[in-house]
Design an enzyme around this catalytic site. Structure first.
Site, PDB file in Angstrom:
ATOM      1  N   HIS A   1      20.178  -1.543  -3.566  1.00  0.00           N
ATOM      2  CA  HIS A   1      21.054  -1.305  -2.419  1.00  0.00           C
ATOM      3  C   HIS A   1      20.843  -2.314  -1.299  1.00  0.00           C
ATOM      4  CE1 HIS A   1      21.481   3.053  -3.970  1.00  0.00           C
ATOM      5  NE2 HIS A   1      22.451   2.281  -4.420  1.00  0.00           N
TER       6      HIS A   1
ATOM      7  N   CYS B   1      -0.050   2.168  10.552  1.00  0.00           N
ATOM      8  CA  CYS B   1      -1.008   1.538  11.468  1.00  0.00           C
ATOM      9  C   CYS B   1      -2.296   2.334  11.612  1.00  0.00           C
ATOM     10  CB  CYS B   1      -0.355   1.318  12.838  1.00  0.00           C
ATOM     11  SG  CYS B   1      -0.125   2.821  13.831  1.00  0.00           S
TER      12      CYS B   1
ATOM     13  N   CYS C   1      -0.976   5.243  15.839  1.00  0.00           N
ATOM     14  CA  CYS C   1       0.086   5.889  16.619  1.00  0.00           C
ATOM     15  C   CYS C   1      -0.015   7.410  16.482  1.00  0.00           C
ATOM     16  CB  CYS C   1       1.456   5.390  16.161  1.00  0.00           C
ATOM     17  SG  CYS C   1       1.912   5.933  14.485  1.00  0.00           S
TER      18      CYS C   1
ATOM     19  N   CYS D   1       4.952   6.605  10.533  1.00  0.00           N
ATOM     20  CA  CYS D   1       4.277   5.701  11.474  1.00  0.00           C
ATOM     21  C   CYS D   1       5.289   5.040  12.415  1.00  0.00           C
ATOM     22  CB  CYS D   1       3.528   4.630  10.673  1.00  0.00           C
ATOM     23  SG  CYS D   1       2.820   3.298  11.668  1.00  0.00           S
TER      24      CYS D   1
ATOM     25  N   GLU E   1      22.630  15.962 -14.235  1.00  0.00           N
ATOM     26  CA  GLU E   1      22.728  14.510 -14.402  1.00  0.00           C
ATOM     27  C   GLU E   1      23.804  14.194 -15.441  1.00  0.00           C
ATOM     28  OE1 GLU E   1      22.863  10.777 -14.667  1.00  0.00           O
ATOM     29  OE2 GLU E   1      21.458  11.520 -13.154  1.00  0.00           O
TER      30      GLU E   1
ATOM     31  N   ILE F   1      13.211   9.162  -9.192  1.00  0.00           N
ATOM     32  CA  ILE F   1      12.623  10.192  -8.323  1.00  0.00           C
ATOM     33  C   ILE F   1      12.931  11.585  -8.872  1.00  0.00           C
ATOM     34  CG2 ILE F   1      12.487  11.118  -5.973  1.00  0.00           C
ATOM     35  CD1 ILE F   1      11.504   8.151  -6.349  1.00  0.00           C
TER      36      ILE F   1
ATOM     37  N   SER G   1      16.370   1.171  -4.061  1.00  0.00           N
ATOM     38  CA  SER G   1      16.479   0.539  -2.738  1.00  0.00           C
ATOM     39  C   SER G   1      16.566  -0.984  -2.863  1.00  0.00           C
ATOM     40  CB  SER G   1      15.299   0.942  -1.847  1.00  0.00           C
ATOM     41  OG  SER G   1      14.082   0.631  -2.471  1.00  0.00           O
TER      42      SER G   1
END
Length: 401
Positions: A78, A138, A141, A152, A250, A230, A75
């Site tokens: 990206h 949090c 919520c 969340c 892979e 991952i 990430s």
């Protein structure tokens, strides 16, 4: 505790321009010019710079950590990678400028009032070895109250829309921290920080295949598509969970070798052999109970998974989608109906004891450190993030402070 001679620190910071695509509409949790849940629709012209920041101070319930290791995640790559129109590739929650980095481990330096160590149920005193969840939930919520903190409604994410760990120090809520003390019996202190920086990505895999995918029964077959961190972590978790055959699809030879070290029994190179035929051959025609989509290429990968479920003899297969992608999956409902199969989405890692279970799995022999194929210094982080756009020979590149 803690006296600092210096008040500034260098940090790897991502800048980008707020320039929404024509079809973008602000969502209820988006903030004009500041953050969005649809990063690839908004942020343009990403730039990574090493700039000076003030060393943060811990407030109530917070802890100051000296970062010892932090891994580069896909990430990060990206978020910093533009498409042909200059927009970032990452589709999720983003708010810039922000210090990158969320796969961290370190040492507690200073604690604010009310910062409690879960391991002792007492206030942090400094010197504790810790890792941290990446998702800042949090606790108030509806999803948090229901036990789903990774969904969340007021979510912040370390290194995505708030400052991350490619820096000397980071302040985090104590509720996100988990002790690395269990790793002392198996690792030296330097190795603990390397292993500790892998808890977060391993927890994403754990959440995907165990919490969301429902796990497997010992003796089941599993297929992991994608040998990134991952996918590799999923191989290790599913082997420890009792899988009879862990099949990793892979194309990269180096990542395939890592897969074997971490628990894969068989490797498929989908660019050289027919994925479905190989899955069915390796499982005596049965296919698998669990398929993990960890490539981010659903249009390429999903048809092969679907065919294996259709032609295999295993009912009740679960497909877990963990990789982020804008593309729609080409799903045939009839296959899911006739074969009693299901598709599950998995996001993040927080909640349901994921982090402590991953740490205890590591402490009892699930060694993830072979995943780290390169160690770098802070000043080398930007060039390595850019290199990872095109070069997949390294698996996990870790910044060691």
């Amino acid at each position: 505790k803690g006296v600092f001679i210096m008040s500034k620190m260098k940090a790897v910071t991502l800048f980008a321009d707020w320039d929404p695509r024509p079809d973008f509409k602000l969502g209820p949790k988006d903030i004009e010019g500041k953050q969005t849940y649809l990063g690839s629709k908004v942020w343009r012209n990403p730039r990574i710079e090493i700039v000076e920041h003030d060393i943060p101070k811990p407030g109530k319930g917070e802890v100051l950590i000296e970062v010892k290791a932090c891994g580069i995640c896909g990430s990060d790559v990206h978020m910093a990678q533009p498409d042909k129109d200059g927009y970032i590739l990452y589709p999720g929650l983003t708010g810039f400028p922000a210090i990158l980095g969320h796969e961290l481990s370190g040492v507690v330096v200073e604690a604010g009032p009310g910062a409690i160590d879960k391991r002792t149920n007492k206030p942090f005193k400094g010197g504790e070895l810790v890792t941290a969840e990446e998702m800042v939930w949090c606790g108030e919520c509806q999803p948090c109250a229901d036990g789903w903190p990774n969904h969340c409604e007021r979510l912040d994410e370390i290194g995505f829309n708030i400052n991350g760990a490619f820096a000397k120090y980071i302040v985090l809520p104590a509720k996100l921290l988990w002790s690395l003390e269990p790793l002392r019996k198996r690792y030296t202190e330097d190795e603990i920080f390397l292993a500790g920086s892998l808890v977060e990505p391993t927890s994403v895999a754990y959440n995907a295949v165990i919490e969301r995918g429902g796990g497997i029964r010992p003796g089941d077959n599993v297929v992991v598509c994608g040998g990134g961190p991952i996918g590799l972590a999923a191989c290790a978790i599913l082997k420890k969970h009792g899988a009879a055959r862990v099949i990793l699809s892979e194309p990269s030879a180096t990542r395939a070798e890592l897969g074997k070290k971490l628990g894969a029994d068989y490797i498929i190179d989908p660019t050289k052999t027919d994925f479905t035929e190989e899955v069915l051959r390796l499982t005596d025609g049965y296919g698998a109970s669990l398929y993990l989509e960890a490539t981010g290429l659903p249009t390429t990968v999903y048809p092969g998974i679907e065919k294996a479920i259709w032609e295999g003899r295993t009912l009740n297969s679960t497909i877990v989608v963990v990789a982020r992608a804008d593309a729609k999956m080409p799903v045939t409902g009839e296959v899911l109906q006739v074969r009693r199969a299901r598709i599950i989405g998995a996001q993040g890692h927080s909640g349901h004891g994921t982090f402590p279970r991953v740490i205890e799995s590591m402490a009892s022999g699930m060694d993830m450190t072979p995943m780290i194929t390169k160690k770098i210094k802070l000043e080398e982080v930007p060039e390595n993030i850019i290199m990872l756009r095109t070069d997949r020979k390294e698996c996990k590149i870790t910044c060691v402070m």
